[in-house]
Design a protein around this motif. Structure first.
Motif, PDB file in Angstrom:
ATOM      1  N   UNK A  23      10.036 -15.985 -20.023  1.00 43.62           N
ATOM      2  CA  UNK A  23       9.113 -17.111 -19.947  1.00 43.62           C
ATOM      3  C   UNK A  23       8.366 -17.032 -18.630  1.00 43.62           C
ATOM      4  N   UNK A  24       7.052 -16.996 -18.689  1.00 42.63           N
ATOM      5  CA  UNK A  24       6.204 -16.961 -17.499  1.00 42.63           C
ATOM      6  C   UNK A  24       5.799 -18.389 -17.130  1.00 42.63           C
ATOM      7  N   UNK A  25       5.966 -18.746 -15.845  1.00 41.03           N
ATOM      8  CA  UNK A  25       5.445 -20.035 -15.396  1.00 41.03           C
ATOM      9  C   UNK A  25       4.260 -19.851 -14.456  1.00 41.03           C
ATOM     10  N   UNK A  26       3.869 -18.610 -14.192  1.00 40.36           N
ATOM     11  CA  UNK A  26       2.671 -18.338 -13.411  1.00 40.36           C
ATOM     12  C   UNK A  26       2.829 -18.682 -11.944  1.00 40.36           C
ATOM     13  N   UNK A  27       1.731 -19.128 -11.340  1.00 43.39           N
ATOM     14  CA  UNK A  27       1.713 -19.457  -9.922  1.00 43.39           C
ATOM     15  C   UNK A  27       2.671 -20.601  -9.644  1.00 43.39           C
ATOM     16  N   UNK A  28       3.589 -20.385  -8.707  1.00 45.77           N
ATOM     17  CA  UNK A  28       4.673 -21.348  -8.517  1.00 45.77           C
ATOM     18  C   UNK A  28       5.261 -21.199  -7.123  1.00 45.77           C
ATOM     19  N   UNK A  68       8.169 -16.274 -11.986  1.00 47.21           N
ATOM     20  CA  UNK A  68       7.104 -16.965 -11.275  1.00 47.21           C
ATOM     21  C   UNK A  68       6.560 -16.070 -10.174  1.00 47.21           C
ATOM     22  N   UNK A  69       5.401 -16.421  -9.645  1.00 44.99           N
ATOM     23  CA  UNK A  69       4.851 -15.603  -8.568  1.00 44.99           C
ATOM     24  C   UNK A  69       4.018 -16.457  -7.615  1.00 44.99           C
ATOM     25  N   UNK A  70       3.845 -15.933  -6.380  1.00 47.27           N
ATOM     26  CA  UNK A  70       3.096 -16.645  -5.353  1.00 47.27           C
ATOM     27  C   UNK A  70       1.636 -16.194  -5.325  1.00 47.27           C
ATOM     28  N   UNK A  71       0.914 -16.572  -4.266  1.00 44.82           N
ATOM     29  CA  UNK A  71      -0.533 -16.339  -4.230  1.00 44.82           C
ATOM     30  C   UNK A  71      -0.933 -14.947  -3.759  1.00 44.82           C
ATOM     31  N   UNK A  72       0.006 -14.117  -3.362  1.00 42.61           N
ATOM     32  CA  UNK A  72      -0.385 -12.800  -2.853  1.00 42.61           C
ATOM     33  C   UNK A  72      -1.175 -12.030  -3.913  1.00 42.61           C
ATOM     34  N   UNK A  73      -2.093 -11.220  -3.458  1.00 45.46           N
ATOM     35  CA  UNK A  73      -3.061 -10.613  -4.362  1.00 45.46           C
ATOM     36  C   UNK A  73      -2.409  -9.695  -5.395  1.00 45.46           C
ATOM     37  N   UNK A 112       0.815  -1.217   0.000  1.00 43.76           N
ATOM     38  CA  UNK A 112       0.000   0.000   0.000  1.00 43.76           C
ATOM     39  C   UNK A 112       0.851   1.270   0.000  1.00 43.76           C
ATOM     40  N   UNK A 113       1.997   1.240   0.656  1.00 44.97           N
ATOM     41  CA  UNK A 113       2.844   2.430   0.755  1.00 44.97           C
ATOM     42  C   UNK A 113       4.174   2.206   0.044  1.00 44.97           C
ATOM     43  N   UNK A 114       4.204   1.265  -0.857  1.00 43.95           N
ATOM     44  CA  UNK A 114       5.475   0.822  -1.409  1.00 43.95           C
ATOM     45  C   UNK A 114       5.805   1.369  -2.774  1.00 43.95           C
ATOM     46  N   UNK A 115       6.223   0.477  -3.642  1.00 46.69           N
ATOM     47  CA  UNK A 115       6.805   0.849  -4.916  1.00 46.69           C
ATOM     48  C   UNK A 115       5.733   1.026  -5.981  1.00 46.69           C
ATOM     49  N   UNK A 116       5.951   1.984  -6.865  1.00 43.84           N
ATOM     50  CA  UNK A 116       5.052   2.189  -7.986  1.00 43.84           C
ATOM     51  C   UNK A 116       5.413   1.233  -9.117  1.00 43.84           C
ATOM     52  N   UNK A 117       4.494   1.121 -10.075  1.00 45.06           N
ATOM     53  CA  UNK A 117       4.738   0.230 -11.212  1.00 45.06           C
ATOM     54  C   UNK A 117       6.032   0.608 -11.935  1.00 45.06           C
ATOM     55  N   UNK A 118       6.269   1.925 -12.074  1.00 43.24           N
ATOM     56  CA  UNK A 118       7.489   2.373 -12.760  1.00 43.24           C
ATOM     57  C   UNK A 118       8.735   1.944 -11.998  1.00 43.24           C
ATOM     58  N   UNK A 119       8.640   1.900 -10.658  1.00 42.74           N
ATOM     59  CA  UNK A 119       9.775   1.432  -9.862  1.00 42.74           C
ATOM     60  C   UNK A 119      10.081  -0.031 -10.164  1.00 42.74           C
ATOM     61  N   UNK A 120       9.034  -0.839 -10.252  1.00 39.32           N
ATOM     62  CA  UNK A 120       9.218  -2.263 -10.496  1.00 39.32           C
ATOM     63  C   UNK A 120       9.801  -2.497 -11.886  1.00 39.32           C
ATOM     64  N   UNK A 121       9.296  -1.775 -12.870  1.00 38.07           N
ATOM     65  CA  UNK A 121       9.857  -1.879 -14.221  1.00 38.07           C
ATOM     66  C   UNK A 121      11.332  -1.510 -14.198  1.00 38.07           C
ATOM     67  N   UNK A 122      11.674  -0.451 -13.466  1.00 38.65           N
ATOM     68  CA  UNK A 122      13.063  -0.009 -13.373  1.00 38.65           C
ATOM     69  C   UNK A 122      13.939  -1.051 -12.686  1.00 38.65           C
ATOM     70  N   UNK A 126       0.015  -9.094 -10.930  1.00 38.29           N
ATOM     71  CA  UNK A 126       0.205  -7.779 -11.535  1.00 38.29           C
ATOM     72  C   UNK A 126       1.676  -7.389 -11.564  1.00 38.29           C
ATOM     73  N   UNK A 127       2.366  -7.638 -10.461  1.00 40.84           N
ATOM     74  CA  UNK A 127       3.790  -7.297 -10.412  1.00 40.84           C
ATOM     75  C   UNK A 127       4.598  -8.096 -11.426  1.00 40.84           C
ATOM     76  N   UNK A 128       4.170  -9.326 -11.719  1.00 33.61           N
ATOM     77  CA  UNK A 128       4.909 -10.127 -12.702  1.00 33.61           C
ATOM     78  C   UNK A 128       4.851  -9.482 -14.083  1.00 33.61           C
ATOM     79  N   UNK A 129       3.750  -8.793 -14.383  1.00 31.26           N
ATOM     80  CA  UNK A 129       3.656  -8.112 -15.673  1.00 31.26           C
ATOM     81  C   UNK A 129       4.635  -6.938 -15.744  1.00 31.26           C
TER      82      UNK A 129
END
Length: 372
Positions: free
Chosen positions: A75-80, A49-54, A19-29, A58-61
């Motif tokens: 290569x995306x392997x999705x939930x893992x 890969x990504x876990x079950x957190x809500x 909620x108070x963390x990184x913006x999408x642009x930060x993650x891309x960077x 989105x962050x994987x994208x």
């Protein structure tokens, strides 16, 4: 250079309140800086890969965009689970991998675990500081953003590999609590084919809101239901995963949690029975009695620089070690690229206990002799 990332680095990765963390642009960077460190010229292969957190999907994208903006292939392997993602990356020769996960952190957190070739973890002292310092948005690139997305489904192959380490057909009852994390997926795939193992399943449904217990199995009260299940149903042991299923806590037949170091020494002895003389990597402040039990079992204890995943795994690979352990519930296997793997740990514990008539509490208490 100080930026938003340098303030949220941990020993194992990057973790922050969503909620108070990184913006999408930060993650891309961040992803772009990571890709540039691995290969500034681009055109390399990464897995995500990504876990079950809500927020994880989105962050994987955003991570994918950052890597592809540097000309890399994703290569995306999705939930893992983290161990499955790392196995897949090492097995198929990816130069890097990112797991989007908050691990055992509270519900409102998320983050990233970054890896280089052979799924070797990047830590605070092995590249993560450098990446964080250079992750300064916005990135402008003369490279074309790689347009192709690739997808893989490694679960069947991964489950077959983990099952292959089972060497017993003796019946055993156990209880497993995956805490509504991602671990239920690969756990079910592995044990659905091991018919000698009867499992009481707790919280196997993936749910990123973690409605039943903390994603950290070391949290107070997190093991209460597991312990009750073990005692009520006469299980040989119970085990609880963290949110991304790489950390593990084990309880004995009385529902009492085993110390991570003691469990590690027990696993080392089980493995040394099959592979005498193997090297066992450990964190630098391992207790003398635990060290003595490893030596008494014929192992060669080797201390890593520190207790981080990166330090243990690098030492494992450099020493061609059989097994590794730290004090946080991570157990590493030389024949799995030195990666820590909770599911493999459960398999090895089953192997050892079905060959021993004594209860787990008694076996663990008598480690000092070096004989189990």
């Amino acid at each position: 250079m100080d930026n938003r990332f340098t303030q949220v680095i941990t020993s194992e990765g990057i973790r922050y309140p969503v909620e108070r963390g990184l913006h999408c642009s930060d993650v891309i960077s961040l992803a772009r800086a990571y890709g540039d460190m691995i290969s500034p010229e681009g055109d390399k292969e990464f897995v995500i890969g990504y876990d079950t957190r809500l927020s994880s999907a989105s962050l994987s994208e955003a991570v994918s965009i950052g890597l592809r903006s540097g000309g890399h292939h994703v290569t995306h392997i999705g939930l893992s689970s983290t161990p499955m993602m790392r196995w897949y990356a090492a097995e198929h020769g990816y130069v890097g991998a990112i797991m989007i996960t908050g691990g055992g952190a509270p519900i409102g957190y998320n983050g990233f675990k970054l890896y280089r070739e052979r799924a070797i973890a990047l830590g605070r002292d092995s590249g993560l500081d450098e990446i964080a310092a250079s992750a300064l948005p916005p990135f402008y690139s003369v490279l074309t953003c790689t347009p192709e997305l690739r997808y893989a489904a490694p679960l069947p192959d991964y489950a077959a590999v983990i099952r292959s380490y089972s060497r017993t057909f003796s019946p055993i009852k156990i209880a497993l609590d995956v805490g509504n994390g991602v671990g239920g997926l690969d756990t079910s795939a592995v044990f659905s084919h091991l018919h000698n193992v009867r499992i009481w399943e707790l919280n196997f449904e993936p749910d990123g809101s973690f409605p039943n217990r903390s994603p950290d199995p070391r949290h107070p009260q997190a093991l209460q239901n597991l312990g009750q299940c073990v005692v009520t149903n006469g299980c040989r042991f119970g085990a609880a995963f963290d949110g991304d299923a790489d950390d593990l806590v084990v309880v004995d037949e009385n529902g009492s949690a085993l110390e991570p170091e003691r469990l590690g020494a027990l696993l080392a002895q089980f493995l040394l029975d099959q592979h005498p003389g193997g090297a066992v990597v450990h964190h630098p402040d391992l207790r003398p009695d635990i060290l003595a039990s490893i030596s008494a079992a014929g192992g060669r204890p080797i201390a890593a620089k520190n207790s981080s995943t990166a330090a243990i795994q690098i030492t494992m690979q450099n020493e061609d070690a059989l097994f590794g352990m730290n004090d946080q519930g991570k157990y590493f296997y030389g024949d799995l690229y030195g990666i820590d793997n909770a599911l493999r740990t459960i398999i090895e514990l089953i192997n050892g206990l079905t060959e021993n008539e004594h209860p787990l509490s008694s076996i663990a208490a008598n480690l000092k002799s070096g004989s189990v």
